[in-house]
Design a protein around this motif. Structure first.
Motif, short mmCIF file in Angstrom:
data_model
loop_
_atom_site.label_atom_id
_atom_site.label_comp_id
_atom_site.label_asym_id
_atom_site.label_seq_id
_atom_site.Cartn_x
_atom_site.Cartn_y
_atom_site.Cartn_z
N ARG A 96 11.95 -3.23 11.75
CA ARG A 96 13.40 -3.08 11.98
C ARG A 96 13.92 -1.82 11.30
O ARG A 96 13.60 -1.57 10.14
CB ARG A 96 14.15 -4.31 11.47
N ASP A 97 14.74 -1.06 12.01
CA ASP A 97 15.29 0.15 11.40
C ASP A 97 16.54 -0.11 10.56
O ASP A 97 17.07 0.80 9.93
CB ASP A 97 15.57 1.22 12.46
N ASP A 98 17.01 -1.37 10.52
CA ASP A 98 18.20 -1.70 9.73
C ASP A 98 17.85 -2.44 8.43
O ASP A 98 18.73 -2.94 7.74
CB ASP A 98 19.20 -2.52 10.55
N VAL A 99 16.56 -2.51 8.11
CA VAL A 99 16.08 -3.23 6.92
C VAL A 99 15.25 -2.27 6.07
O VAL A 99 14.41 -1.55 6.59
CB VAL A 99 15.23 -4.46 7.33
N GLY A 100 15.49 -2.29 4.77
CA GLY A 100 14.68 -1.50 3.85
C GLY A 100 13.77 -2.43 3.05
O GLY A 100 14.24 -3.38 2.44
N ILE A 101 12.49 -2.17 3.08
CA ILE A 101 11.52 -3.00 2.35
C ILE A 101 11.34 -2.42 0.95
O ILE A 101 11.03 -1.25 0.78
CB ILE A 101 10.16 -3.05 3.08
N GLU A 102 11.55 -3.26 -0.06
CA GLU A 102 11.40 -2.83 -1.44
C GLU A 102 9.92 -2.86 -1.86
O GLU A 102 9.43 -1.95 -2.52
CB GLU A 102 12.23 -3.72 -2.37
N PHE A 103 9.22 -3.94 -1.50
CA PHE A 103 7.78 -4.02 -1.74
C PHE A 103 7.19 -5.09 -0.82
O PHE A 103 7.88 -5.98 -0.36
CB PHE A 103 7.43 -4.30 -3.21
N ALA A 104 5.88 -4.95 -0.55
CA ALA A 104 5.15 -5.87 0.32
C ALA A 104 4.85 -7.18 -0.41
O ALA A 104 4.96 -7.24 -1.64
CB ALA A 104 3.85 -5.21 0.78
N PRO A 105 4.47 -8.23 0.32
CA PRO A 105 4.14 -9.50 -0.33
C PRO A 105 3.11 -9.34 -1.44
O PRO A 105 2.10 -8.64 -1.27
CB PRO A 105 3.60 -10.35 0.82
#
Length: 133
Positions: A96-105
Motif C-alpha cells: 500500500r502506498d498510504d502505509v509506512g512500515i516501521e519494521f518487519a515482523p
C-alpha cells in the motif's frame, strides 16, 4: 477489583477521514458501524474492538505526533490470529502506498513467543500488530 471492564472504544483524530476509514475497512477488514456527520466521524469495528475516527478541523496546520516528545497515544496494538497471518498482513501493507512500515515482523523482545510489526496508517498514527509465534 477494577471498576472498569475493558476498552469500549478508542478514538483517533485523523487528518483524512476517508483515508483512515479506507485503511481499516479495506486493508484490515473492519466494518463501518456508524458515525456522526455533524461532527465528522466514522465508527469502525473488527467485531471485538471499536474505533472512532474523528476528522480534525484543519489538517494543513496540524502537528504530527512525536512519540519521543508528546503526551498522547504512542500506538494502537491489535492482535491477529497467528504468526502466518501477521506475515501475510505485513506483506499486504507493504504494497500500500498510504502505509509506512516501521519494521518487519520480529519477536517483541529477544526470544519472545509474541511477534509484532509496526506501521503508520494514513495520517501517521502508529499501529502495532501482534501474534503468538
Amino acid at each position: 477489583m477494577s471498576t472498569t471492564l475493558g476498552v469500549h472504544h478508542v478514538g483517533l483524530s485523523v487528518p483524512d477521514l476517508k483515508a483512515a476509514t479506507g485503511f481499516f475497512v479495506e486493508a484490515l477488514g473492519f466494518q463501518e458501524v456508524g458515525g456522526k456527520p455533524d461532527y465528522p466521524s466514522v465508527f469502525v469495528s473488527d467485531g471485538t474492538t471499536m474505533l472512532t475516527l474523528w476528522q480534525i478541523a484543519e489538517p494543513e496546520t496540524a502537528t504530527q505526533f512525536d512519540r519521543n516528545t508528546n503526551i498522547g497515544l504512542h500506538h494502537l496494538a491489535l492482535k491477529v490470529a497467528d504468526k502466518n497471518q501477521l506475515t501475510e498482513l505485513h506483506a499486504q501493507l507493504v504494497e500500500r502506498d498510504d502505509v509506512g512500515i516501521e519494521f518487519a515482523p520480529e519477536p517483541i523482545v529477544s526470544g519472545a513467543a509474541i511477534h509484532h510489526f509496526i506501521c503508520a496508517m494514513p495520517g501517521g498514527i502508529r499501529i502495532e500488530f501482534t501474534a503468538a509465534a
